[in-house]
Enzyme design. Structure first.
Site: not given
Ligand code: 5RP
Length: 233
Positions: A83, A85, A95, A97-98, A104
């Site tokens: 995914g 952001d 990226k 956010g998690g 990643e």
């Protein structure tokens, strides 16, 4: 919101072919990819190996019956699905956010093809206007990293965990979520400056890493786009 994530996540899972080593991203959109891959393993006998980008994804993948492997067991990763952001017209992304940005980025950088799955709300003109940039750093360096971020024009906010304490990543590091007034003007320059700051382990600017985009819509359809000129790595 979750209909668009489901549409994107499941559509991307159809790109996975028998025998592939698949990088498994992190987040609520990737959940639907994991779910669909699990179905394909059961229904079609799809045989794949997954490299997870977080402890959370590893747990979920195992629950869906996806075999998990480590870097020792494989060479290159054929395809990563993750995914984002925010993603702009050049397929530059924010990226993290998690909180899984470090793993990643490692996995994406080792992948022949990277497929990004998002709802339309994540497609933006300028990065950083609506989502702060996550920056992961070693806890020892919190104060000097904060000063360096302020000097770069960021407004850093320490990410908090569920109990209000500093959030810790899977790697035992902390995160500053960095707002930029008006968005990020020069992502390449900022990425270089962040990479050159001692104490910073990784930042959430993913530049030149995405090849293919799957955009989910609330009506349950998914639209696929490829980056012009990209044939993977
Ligand atoms: C995790 C990420 C995620 O990919 C990103 O936060 C998107 O998550 P979601 O699919 O839940 O919206 O970068 O570190």
């Amino acid at each position: 919101m979750s209909a668009s994530k489901r549409a994107a996540g499941r559509a991307a899972a159809e790109r996975v072919q028998n025998g592939m080593v698949v990088g498994l991203g992190t987040g609520s959109t990737v959940f639907f990819t994991l779910e669909r891959l699990g179905e394909r393993i059961t229904d079609e006998g799809l045989s794949i190996s997954g490299i997870p980008t977080s402890l959370d994804t590893a747990t979920k993948a195992r629950a869906f019956g996806i075999p998990i492997v480590g870097f020792e067991e494989v060479g290159q990763i054929d395809l990563t699905i993750d995914g984002a952001d925010e993603i702009d017209g050049d397929y530059s992304m924010i990226k993290g956010g998690g909180g899984a940005l470090l793993r990643e980025k490692v996995v994406a950088s080792l992948s022949k093809q990277v497929v990004i799955i998002v709802g339309l709300d994540k497609v933006v003109e300028t990065l950083g206007v609506s989502f702060p940039l996550p920056v992961e750093y070693v806890p020892f360096a919190r104060t000097p990293v904060k000063r360096a971020l302020l000097a770069l024009g960021a407004e850093p906010t320490l990410r908090a965990g569920a109990g209000g304490e500093a959030y810790l990543t899977d790697n035992g590091n902390e995160i500053f979520d960095c707002a930029f007034e008006g968005g990020i003007a020069d992502a390449e320059a900022l990425a270089l400056a962040l990479a050159g700051t001692p104490g910073i382990v990784e930042h959430g600017l993913f530049l030149g890493l995405a090849d293919h985009l799957v955009i989910g819509h609330e009506d349950g359809t998914a639209e696929e786009r490829s980056k012009v000129g990209s044939s993977g790595r």
